[in-house]
Write a protein that holds these residues in place. Sequence first.
Motif, short mmCIF file in Angstrom:
data_model
loop_
_atom_site.label_atom_id
_atom_site.label_comp_id
_atom_site.label_asym_id
_atom_site.label_seq_id
_atom_site.Cartn_x
_atom_site.Cartn_y
_atom_site.Cartn_z
N THR A 1 0.88 -1.17 0.00
CA THR A 1 0.00 0.00 0.00
C THR A 1 0.92 1.22 0.00
N LYS A 2 0.35 2.41 0.12
CA LYS A 2 1.18 3.61 0.15
C LYS A 2 2.10 3.65 1.36
N THR A 3 1.68 3.02 2.44
CA THR A 3 2.46 3.11 3.69
C THR A 3 2.82 1.76 4.30
N LEU B 1 5.26 -4.69 7.26
CA LEU B 1 5.87 -3.48 7.80
C LEU B 1 4.96 -2.31 7.49
N THR B 2 4.57 -1.56 8.52
CA THR B 2 3.63 -0.44 8.36
C THR B 2 4.31 0.88 8.70
N ASP C 1 24.16 2.58 4.67
CA ASP C 1 24.49 1.19 4.96
C ASP C 1 24.21 0.86 6.42
N SER C 2 23.22 1.52 6.99
CA SER C 2 22.84 1.32 8.39
C SER C 2 21.45 0.70 8.41
N PHE C 3 21.34 -0.53 8.93
CA PHE C 3 20.08 -1.25 8.92
C PHE C 3 19.50 -1.35 10.32
N THR C 4 18.18 -1.34 10.39
CA THR C 4 17.44 -1.45 11.64
C THR C 4 16.57 -2.70 11.60
N GLU C 5 16.56 -3.44 12.69
CA GLU C 5 15.74 -4.65 12.77
C GLU C 5 14.26 -4.28 12.84
N VAL C 6 13.46 -4.93 11.97
CA VAL C 6 12.01 -4.72 12.02
C VAL C 6 11.27 -5.98 12.42
N TYR C 7 11.91 -7.14 12.25
CA TYR C 7 11.28 -8.39 12.64
C TYR C 7 12.33 -9.41 13.03
N SER C 8 12.04 -10.15 14.10
CA SER C 8 12.85 -11.29 14.50
C SER C 8 11.91 -12.35 15.03
N GLY C 9 11.92 -13.53 14.41
CA GLY C 9 11.04 -14.61 14.85
C GLY C 9 11.08 -15.77 13.87
N LEU C 10 10.24 -16.76 14.14
CA LEU C 10 10.22 -17.96 13.31
C LEU C 10 9.23 -17.91 12.16
N GLU C 11 8.31 -16.95 12.18
CA GLU C 11 7.37 -16.80 11.06
C GLU C 11 8.16 -16.44 9.81
N ARG C 12 7.61 -16.80 8.65
CA ARG C 12 8.29 -16.52 7.39
C ARG C 12 7.53 -15.50 6.57
N GLN C 13 6.87 -14.58 7.28
CA GLN C 13 6.25 -13.44 6.61
C GLN C 13 6.12 -12.31 7.61
N TYR C 14 6.05 -11.07 7.07
CA TYR C 14 5.97 -9.92 7.95
C TYR C 14 5.37 -8.74 7.18
N LEU D 1 15.72 -12.83 10.71
CA LEU D 1 15.93 -11.44 11.04
C LEU D 1 15.74 -10.60 9.78
N LEU D 2 14.72 -9.72 9.79
CA LEU D 2 14.45 -8.82 8.68
C LEU D 2 14.84 -7.41 9.11
N GLU D 3 15.66 -6.77 8.29
CA GLU D 3 16.14 -5.42 8.59
C GLU D 3 15.89 -4.51 7.40
N TYR D 4 15.81 -3.18 7.67
CA TYR D 4 15.69 -2.22 6.58
C TYR D 4 16.49 -0.97 6.90
N ASP D 5 16.69 -0.12 5.86
CA ASP D 5 17.55 1.05 6.01
C ASP D 5 16.78 2.32 6.38
N GLN D 6 15.53 2.21 6.74
CA GLN D 6 14.65 3.33 7.13
C GLN D 6 14.51 4.37 6.02
N GLY D 7 14.80 3.97 4.78
CA GLY D 7 14.65 4.88 3.65
C GLY D 7 15.75 5.92 3.55
#
Length: 111
Positions: free
Chosen positions: A43-45, A90-91, A75-88, A65-71
């Motif tokens: 979606t847009k967000t 991000l809002t 080269d600095s990444f932030t953790e957005v998800y950590s767990g055993l599920e294989r989908q996430y 562990l899923l990380e992103y660069d906050q836009g």
Amino acid sequence: MYHLKVCAVLSEELKGALTDPVSFQTLSCEPEIPAPPKLINKTKTSLSFRWNAVCENGSKITSYLLEYDQGLGEDSFTEVYSGLERQYKLTRLTASTKYLFRLAALNACGK
């Protein structure tokens, strides 16, 4: 755990007998590198991702562990998800912004 029998072959007519089975186990190591996560909805967000399980290499996966660069495009990444599920999902993302994501699998041997 591996189980192995061996026989020597020179030609179709000349084959040795199979040995008795031998069992062995290799040492555990870090999991395989996951393929990039797949975008399954946007979606847009928000962005929704899904990824496939990876080869554990002898030690159970303890988390993904899923990380992103906050836009920021750095080269600095932030953790957005950590767990055993294989989908996430991000809002609260900013529209018209380029984001970079990376995914890792962790087990008792490392990342």
